[in-house]
Design an enzyme around this catalytic site. Structure first.
Site, PDB file in Angstrom:
ATOM      1  N   SER A  86       0.813  -1.088   0.020  1.00 42.14           N
ATOM      2  CA  SER A  86      -0.261  -0.168  -0.672  1.00 42.14           C
ATOM      3  C   SER A  86       0.690   0.859   0.209  1.00 42.14           C
ATOM      4  O   SER A  86       0.413   2.191  -0.525  1.00 42.14           O
ATOM      5  CB  SER A  86      -0.503  -0.016   1.230  1.00 42.14           C
ATOM      6  N   LYS A 252       3.666   6.993   4.481  1.00 41.67           N
ATOM      7  CA  LYS A 252       1.910   5.737   4.249  1.00 41.67           C
ATOM      8  C   LYS A 252       2.827   4.363   4.296  1.00 41.67           C
ATOM      9  O   LYS A 252       4.236   4.257   4.019  1.00 41.67           O
ATOM     10  CB  LYS A 252       1.996   5.733   3.290  1.00 41.67           C
ATOM     11  N   SER A 253       1.982   3.184   5.358  1.00 40.13           N
ATOM     12  CA  SER A 253       2.359   2.130   5.513  1.00 40.13           C
ATOM     13  C   SER A 253       1.476   0.904   4.947  1.00 40.13           C
ATOM     14  O   SER A 253       1.293   1.793   3.555  1.00 40.13           O
ATOM     15  CB  SER A 253       2.019   1.828   7.045  1.00 40.13           C
ATOM     16  N   GLY A 254       2.237  -0.160   4.261  1.00 40.91           N
ATOM     17  CA  GLY A 254       1.775  -0.949   3.512  1.00 40.91           C
ATOM     18  C   GLY A 254       2.184  -2.725   4.007  1.00 40.91           C
ATOM     19  O   GLY A 254       3.020  -2.242   5.032  1.00 40.91           O
TER      20      GLY A 254
END
Length: 311
Positions: A86, A252-254
């Site tokens: 993501s 932002k993480s994923g």
């Protein structure tokens, strides 16, 4: 650019124009050293910690961290490919801002979608509540970044012309590595040795830098994108908890449910205003059923921040 205040807030970061001029100038002065790479001998203690974490968590860890005020950096597997997950969502929203919303009118346009779109996306915490009314492109961008809503991300990709539009967007920014090939949730599969839907720690960090601290977007779009990242909800109990108190973070993480994939890409500001690039990508190629390793990401936040901006 170092600011005279002792601490930063979201409002001060945005109101000051994100420290663009100074941060970018500092980035250019340190670029040659950073692009050359940090060898283990330059920060042996931090590299030993990373290797110990790889053994402890049975993971492959890639990091790139750079303090744009001091030039302090840390690289480990920084040019190796990792599943992106993501982390791409920031790129999709940025592409919408630059390529679709030329006159500012498109963000208010309502996009309609179906329950099937929500269901097949696998994660739709925001879009699931608006099937009857649809959502504006602005709200889809917000949901994509702040809540990592897969359905919202797929709808943005559809407006852009598909996942490969993100690849083209990255190439236009000078990123030759980052690529997106599939939709949510398939892009998170994380199979070893797969080049599709991948990036490297160095490539994604520099692309985030261009978007948040550079001139890849015009000033209003840059401020809007940064505001979404600053108000991200998905890392409040993960990566951000591993950073020192008082840091301001746009990130932002994923992650995925297989091969232990968990990622983080961030622009952070220390309390005195120094901009810092922080990227950590993790993958467990030998563990196909391993979920994303959140404790590892928290530890990496601490390692990176201590390496490039020690208290």
């Amino acid at each position: 650019m170092r600011k005279p205040t002792s601490s930063l807030t979201r409002r001060s970061v945005l109101g000051a124009g994100l420290g663009l001029g100074g941060a970018l100038a500092l980035g250019s002065t340190t670029a040659s050293a950073a692009s050359a790479g940090t060898t283990p001998s330059e920060n042996p203690a931090a590299v030993r910690r990373l290797r110990a974490l790889e053994r402890e968590h049975q993971a492959r860890i890639g990091v790139f961290a750079l303090n744009l005020a001091t030039g302090a950096s840390l690289l480990h597997r920084a040019h190796e490919l990792f599943p992106m997950c993501s982390v791409f969502k920031t790129l999709a929203a940025a592409a919408v801002l630059r390529d679709l919303d030329h006159d500012g009118s498109q963000l208010a346009r309502v996009i309609r979608y179906t329950e099937a779109d929500v269901t097949k996306s696998g994660h739709a915490p925001v879009t699931k509540d608006h099937i009857d009314t649809g959502m504006t492109i602005r709200d889809l961008c917000d949901a994509t970044i702040r809540y990592s809503d897969n359905c919202a991300a797929n709808l943005l990709l559809r407006e852009l012309g598909g996942p490969t539009a993100v690849t083209r967007f990255c190439r236009s920014l000078g990123d030759p590595v980052t690529r997106l090939d599939r939709w949510e949730p398939e892009l998170n599969s994380g199979e070893p040795d797969r080049r599709t839907d991948t990036t490297s720690p160095y490539a994604i960090a520099r692309t985030y830098q261009r978007l948040v601290l550079g001139n890849a977007l015009n000033r209003p779009d840059r401020a809007l994108l940064t505001d979404w990242l600053l108000r991200n909800t998905t890392t409040l109990t993960t990566f951000r908890t591993g950073l020192p108190k008082g840091w301001t973070v746009a990130d932002k993480s994923g992650g995925g449910d297989t091969y232990g994939t968990r990622n983080e890409a961030a622009i952070a500001w220390t309390p005195d205003g120094a901009p810092v690039l922080l990227t950590a990508l993790t993958h467990k190629p030998s563990l196909p059923t391993a979920p994303g390793d959140t404790p590892l990401i928290i530890k990496l936040a601490t390692v990176l921040s201590e390496a490039v901006a020690p208290a």
